[in-house]
Design a protein around this motif. Structure first.
Motif, short mmCIF file in Angstrom:
data_model
loop_
_atom_site.label_atom_id
_atom_site.label_comp_id
_atom_site.label_asym_id
_atom_site.label_seq_id
_atom_site.Cartn_x
_atom_site.Cartn_y
_atom_site.Cartn_z
N PHE A 1 -9.31 -10.53 0.18
CA PHE A 1 -8.78 -9.20 0.47
C PHE A 1 -7.43 -9.30 1.19
CE2 PHE A 1 -13.39 -7.51 0.64
CZ PHE A 1 -13.42 -7.48 -0.75
N PHE A 2 -7.30 -10.25 2.10
CA PHE A 2 -6.02 -10.47 2.77
C PHE A 2 -4.95 -10.88 1.75
CE2 PHE A 2 -8.23 -11.68 7.02
CZ PHE A 2 -8.41 -10.33 7.29
N LEU A 3 -5.34 -11.71 0.80
CA LEU A 3 -4.40 -12.14 -0.23
C LEU A 3 -3.92 -10.97 -1.07
CD1 LEU A 3 -6.06 -15.47 -1.44
CD2 LEU A 3 -4.05 -15.22 0.02
N VAL B 1 7.89 -12.92 -8.15
CA VAL B 1 7.78 -14.30 -7.70
C VAL B 1 7.99 -14.40 -6.19
CG1 VAL B 1 8.74 -16.63 -7.91
CG2 VAL B 1 8.53 -15.18 -9.93
N PHE B 2 9.01 -13.73 -5.71
CA PHE B 2 9.33 -13.79 -4.28
C PHE B 2 8.41 -12.90 -3.44
CE2 PHE B 2 11.90 -12.33 -0.58
CZ PHE B 2 12.05 -13.56 0.04
N GLY B 3 7.85 -11.85 -4.05
CA GLY B 3 7.04 -10.89 -3.31
C GLY B 3 5.87 -11.49 -2.56
N PRO B 4 5.03 -12.34 -3.19
CA PRO B 4 3.91 -12.94 -2.45
C PRO B 4 4.35 -13.79 -1.28
CG PRO B 4 3.57 -13.15 -4.81
CD PRO B 4 4.97 -12.64 -4.63
N ILE B 5 5.49 -14.48 -1.40
CA ILE B 5 5.98 -15.31 -0.30
C ILE B 5 6.42 -14.44 0.86
CG2 ILE B 5 7.68 -17.06 0.35
CD1 ILE B 5 7.81 -17.84 -2.63
N ALA B 6 7.25 -13.43 0.55
CA ALA B 6 7.69 -12.51 1.60
C ALA B 6 6.52 -11.72 2.17
CB ALA B 6 8.75 -11.55 1.04
N GLY B 7 5.58 -11.34 1.31
CA GLY B 7 4.41 -10.60 1.77
C GLY B 7 3.57 -11.40 2.75
N SER B 8 3.42 -12.71 2.51
CA SER B 8 2.66 -13.56 3.42
C SER B 8 3.34 -13.65 4.78
CB SER B 8 2.50 -14.96 2.82
OG SER B 8 1.75 -15.80 3.67
N ILE B 9 4.67 -13.80 4.77
CA ILE B 9 5.41 -13.88 6.03
C ILE B 9 5.27 -12.58 6.81
CG2 ILE B 9 7.71 -14.08 7.04
CD1 ILE B 9 8.43 -15.93 4.67
N ILE B 10 5.47 -11.45 6.13
CA ILE B 10 5.39 -10.14 6.79
C ILE B 10 3.98 -9.90 7.31
CG2 ILE B 10 5.56 -7.65 6.43
CD1 ILE B 10 7.73 -8.27 4.32
N PHE B 11 2.98 -10.22 6.49
CA PHE B 11 1.59 -9.99 6.88
C PHE B 11 1.23 -10.75 8.15
CE2 PHE B 11 -2.85 -11.43 6.74
CZ PHE B 11 -3.53 -10.22 6.67
N LEU C 1 -5.59 -1.22 11.52
CA LEU C 1 -4.20 -0.82 11.28
C LEU C 1 -3.65 -1.43 10.00
CD1 LEU C 1 -2.79 -1.08 14.92
CD2 LEU C 1 -3.41 0.99 13.67
N VAL C 2 -4.00 -2.68 9.74
CA VAL C 2 -3.56 -3.33 8.50
C VAL C 2 -4.20 -2.64 7.29
CG1 VAL C 2 -3.69 -5.46 7.15
CG2 VAL C 2 -3.04 -5.55 9.56
N GLY C 3 -5.47 -2.26 7.42
CA GLY C 3 -6.14 -1.55 6.33
C GLY C 3 -5.49 -0.21 6.04
N VAL C 4 -5.16 0.52 7.08
CA VAL C 4 -4.47 1.80 6.91
C VAL C 4 -3.10 1.59 6.27
CG1 VAL C 4 -3.43 3.76 8.13
CG2 VAL C 4 -5.68 2.92 8.82
N ALA C 5 -2.40 0.54 6.71
CA ALA C 5 -1.09 0.24 6.12
C ALA C 5 -1.21 -0.07 4.64
CB ALA C 5 -0.45 -0.93 6.87
N LEU C 6 -2.26 -0.80 4.25
CA LEU C 6 -2.47 -1.13 2.84
C LEU C 6 -2.71 0.14 2.02
CD1 LEU C 6 -2.88 -3.12 0.54
CD2 LEU C 6 -5.28 -3.34 1.24
N MET C 7 -3.50 1.07 2.56
CA MET C 7 -3.74 2.33 1.85
C MET C 7 -2.44 3.10 1.67
SD MET C 7 -7.40 3.76 3.23
CE MET C 7 -6.97 3.76 4.95
N LEU C 8 -1.61 3.12 2.70
CA LEU C 8 -0.33 3.83 2.60
C LEU C 8 0.59 3.18 1.58
CD1 LEU C 8 0.31 4.58 6.39
CD2 LEU C 8 -0.48 6.18 4.63
N ILE C 9 0.57 1.84 1.52
CA ILE C 9 1.40 1.13 0.55
C ILE C 9 0.97 1.50 -0.87
CG2 ILE C 9 1.90 -1.14 -0.43
CD1 ILE C 9 1.78 -2.24 2.43
N VAL C 10 -0.34 1.48 -1.13
CA VAL C 10 -0.85 1.79 -2.47
C VAL C 10 -0.52 3.23 -2.85
CG1 VAL C 10 -2.93 2.02 -3.87
CG2 VAL C 10 -2.65 0.05 -2.36
#
Length: 326
Positions: free
Chosen positions: A240-242, A254-264, A299-308
């Motif tokens: 789920f974190f992934l 390609v770059f999104g998962p790398i940047a997403g991991s850093i931001i997360f 908070l991370v869960g709420v942020a994920l819902m807002l992103i989607v």
């Protein structure tokens, strides 16, 4: 509050082994979900096989560290075949359910005492670092500045991990701009149309599952390099974190998962430091320090819902390439 300490601890996660490992595994999910449309919720299983394949090869069979990595990759390929042959004809939520179950089966196999001789069951494996550290070209000592001061072995893990990320990103970049990648994207959009053109959709899906799973296994290896291999790490929430990382950066990028991991991980580290500090100064009087650590996941869960809802393509993604936005 000690903002210097909070920001220093947060900045350290920019190049942490966890950040690198999750970036690799999220790149694998980008191949699965972002480009092929496979709703794989079993990436934690691939990571577990990579980590255990690496550790068991060294501890139980005395193999060199680089062969241990190959063993972990081989285990992920076998798992992809075993998982894919009966399930890749399933679609959407059915495939998600099966892959969740398969990853849990893998984790429980490593937990059971039936293979305690090799896996050490729930206690996990450790003390397998000697051969990898022996290959370290960095002289002994402390290096770096600010929050990024590490010894030679800690830097070796990070340098090796980032090298794997660069290689994996280049592989995905090349594949998705090849004829094979165009077929994969076509399967994501309409696999019946691709099948009508004479392509073997099942074979392409299997190849995608193998490639993305191998990247997940490499993520598991990187996660195991600095510490120990413990089965409780490879739970469903890891996948789920992934997906949070993938959707944050951009699924079909390609770059999104790398940047997403850093931001997360930077956000998670910041919240894990600042929320307890807010409790201690009385800014959050309605909760304890332990409860504040749970609040960060909320908070991370709420942020994920807002992103989607508001930016489903992610930070770097293209809305036209999403399987769940038409």
């Amino acid at each position: 509050m000690d903002w210097v300490s909070i920001l220093s601890n947060t900045a350290a996660w920019l190049i942490s082994p966890e950040t690198i490992a999750y970036a690799l595994a999220a790149l694998g999910l980008a191949v699965h979900f972002g480009y092929t449309g496979l709703l794989n919720f079993g990436q934690a299983g691939f990571m577990a096989l990579g980590a255990y394949g690496y550790a068991i090869s060294i501890l139980s069979f005395g193999l060199p560290w680089w062969i241990g990595i190959l063993v972990g990759l081989g285990a992920s390929v076998i798992f992809a075949f075993v998982l894919g042959i009966p399930t890749l004809r399933l679609r959407a939520d059915y495939l998600a359910i099966v892959t969740i179950a398969a990853a849990e089966i893998v984790r429980l196999l490593f937990t059971t005492q039936a293979f305690d001789e090799y896996t050490n069951s729930a206690d996990g494996l450790g003390n397998y670092h000697a051969s990898f550290r022996a290959a370290n070209p960095i002289p002994d000592g402390l290096y770096g500045f600010g929050p990024w001061i590490y010894n030679e072995n800690q830097w070796w893990v990070r340098i090796f991990g980032f090298a794997l990320v660069v290689i994996a990103a280049l592989v995905v970049f090349a594949l998705m701009r090849s004829p094979w990648g165009r077929v994969i994207k076509g399967i994501r959009e309409d696999e019946d149309a691709v099948r009508a053109l004479g392509k073997n959709v099942f074979a392409y899906k299997m190849q995608s599952l193998i490639i993305g799973g191998a990247m997940g296994a490499l993520g598991g290896v990187v996660l195991a390099l600095p510490s120990a291999v413990v089965p409780s790490v490879y739970v469903t929430s890891l996948t789920f974190f992934l997906y949070t990382i993938l959707l944050l950066g951009g699924a079909a990028t390609v770059f999104g998962p790398i940047a997403g991991s850093i931001i997360f991980w930077v956000i998670m580290a910041f919240l894990s430091n600042v929320l307890p500090a807010l409790v201690q100064v009385g800014a959050l009087p309605f909760m304890t320090t332990i409860q504040s650590q749970v609040l960060r996941f909320i908070l991370v869960g709420v942020a994920l819902m807002l992103i989607v809802i508001f930016r489903p393509q992610g930070i770097f993604g293209n809305k036209k390439e999403l399987t769940f936005v038409k």
